[in-house]
Design an enzyme around this catalytic site. Sequence first.
Site, PDB file in Angstrom:
ATOM      1  CB  SER A  75      -0.677   0.092   1.358  1.00 53.57           C
ATOM      2  OG  SER A  75      -1.739  -1.028   1.347  1.00 53.57           O
TER       3      SER A  75
HETATM    4  N1  SAH Z   1      -0.446  -5.352   3.731  1.00 58.82           N
HETATM    5  C1  SAH Z   1       0.253  -5.109   2.769  1.00 58.82           C
HETATM    6  C2  SAH Z   1      -0.684  -5.045   1.550  1.00 58.82           C
HETATM    7  C3  SAH Z   1      -1.171  -6.148   0.952  1.00 58.82           C
HETATM    8  S1  SAH Z   1      -2.409  -6.032  -0.379  1.00 58.82           S
HETATM    9  C4  SAH Z   1       0.829  -3.685   2.942  1.00 58.82           C
HETATM   10  O1  SAH Z   1       1.610  -3.800   3.979  1.00 58.82           O
HETATM   11  O2  SAH Z   1       1.235  -3.158   2.001  1.00 58.82           O
HETATM   12  C5  SAH Z   1      -3.632  -7.295   0.393  1.00 58.82           C
HETATM   13  C6  SAH Z   1      -3.352  -8.601   0.352  1.00 58.82           C
HETATM   14  O3  SAH Z   1      -4.353  -9.178   0.862  1.00 58.82           O
HETATM   15  C7  SAH Z   1      -2.918  -9.275  -0.762  1.00 58.82           C
HETATM   16  O4  SAH Z   1      -1.694  -9.989  -0.652  1.00 58.82           O
HETATM   17  C8  SAH Z   1      -4.051 -10.499  -0.783  1.00 58.82           C
HETATM   18  O5  SAH Z   1      -3.302 -11.689  -1.308  1.00 58.82           O
HETATM   19  C9  SAH Z   1      -4.190 -10.395   0.605  1.00 58.82           C
HETATM   20  N2  SAH Z   1      -5.765 -11.365   0.783  1.00 58.82           N
HETATM   21  C10 SAH Z   1      -6.941 -11.042   0.049  1.00 58.82           C
HETATM   22  N3  SAH Z   1      -7.820 -11.693   0.518  1.00 58.82           N
HETATM   23  C11 SAH Z   1      -7.486 -12.297   1.876  1.00 58.82           C
HETATM   24  C12 SAH Z   1      -8.029 -13.180   2.606  1.00 58.82           C
HETATM   25  N4  SAH Z   1      -9.381 -13.329   2.511  1.00 58.82           N
HETATM   26  N5  SAH Z   1      -7.160 -13.606   3.493  1.00 58.82           N
HETATM   27  C13 SAH Z   1      -5.914 -13.324   3.660  1.00 58.82           C
HETATM   28  N6  SAH Z   1      -5.293 -12.587   2.577  1.00 58.82           N
HETATM   29  C14 SAH Z   1      -5.984 -12.029   1.835  1.00 58.82           C
END
Ligand code: SAH
Length: 232
Positions: A75
């Site tokens: 993000s």
């Molecule tokens: N937290 C990250 C952002 C990751 S993007 C940061 O620090 O920048 C969001 C993430 O959510 C993706 O990697 C995606 O695979 C995960 N995601 C989506 N649906 C999910 C679910 N049901 N359970 C666990 N992870 C999930």
Amino acid sequence: MKKSGDQPPQTASFDPFAAWREQMVVEQIARRGVRDTRILRAMSRLPRHRFVEDSLQLAAYEDRPLSIGFGQTISQPFMVAKVTELAAPGPTDRALEIGAGCGYQTALLSELCAEVYAVEVIPQLARQAMLILDELDCDNVTMDSFDGSGGWARHAPFDVIIVSAGAPQIPALLLSQLADGGRLVIPVGAGDHQELTCIRHKGDEYETVKDTRCRYVDLVGRYGVGTTPPQA
Ligand code: SAH
């Protein structure tokens, strides 16, 4: 304004990224209204470039999300700060992050809370995130890979729950895993119409405050996007 092809300023000889990190915190985060000094200090220390692939390291402190592979992103730094401020993590808190991706938000929570549980549905990302978190000595983090859209009941209750992916509605199971006084921060809504939403559990009540518009990748899985609503 720095460009990805520039060399980092040489003001901190032991860590060539420190000056960019400081600039990120001042210009992108503090200037836009995030004031919590624990968060600002932690983000000034946390090596965001370690969470992206080598070819993107010079862009790691820019004001935007970056690809982490598998169609997912790390993000925008401001959004991480904003979400964290809304979640108001305290030093004795137990936190859950759903959607850990590359582990950057998880590492920030690790710095600010006593215990952190993190779920990432893509196993390769979870493995990679855990490698970096280990290298950074984030030893209060427990990470696993599964569909976290219903939370992680085994480790509940949590003082903080951060969902790092956009959900069509607030999964009721997450509310039930909030400690009294706990905060859930979650992007809610479809596609381009998500709103960052903070829910605070107070006794028998759940107080909901909508904050800024946002654009996160979809929360997939049982309580995520594209699934039928769960049966009670
Ligand atoms: N937290 C990250 C952002 C990751 S993007 C940061 O620090 O920048 C969001 C993430 O959510 C993706 O990697 C995606 O695979 C995960 N995601 C989506 N649906 C999910 C679910 N049901 N359970 C666990 N992870 C999930």
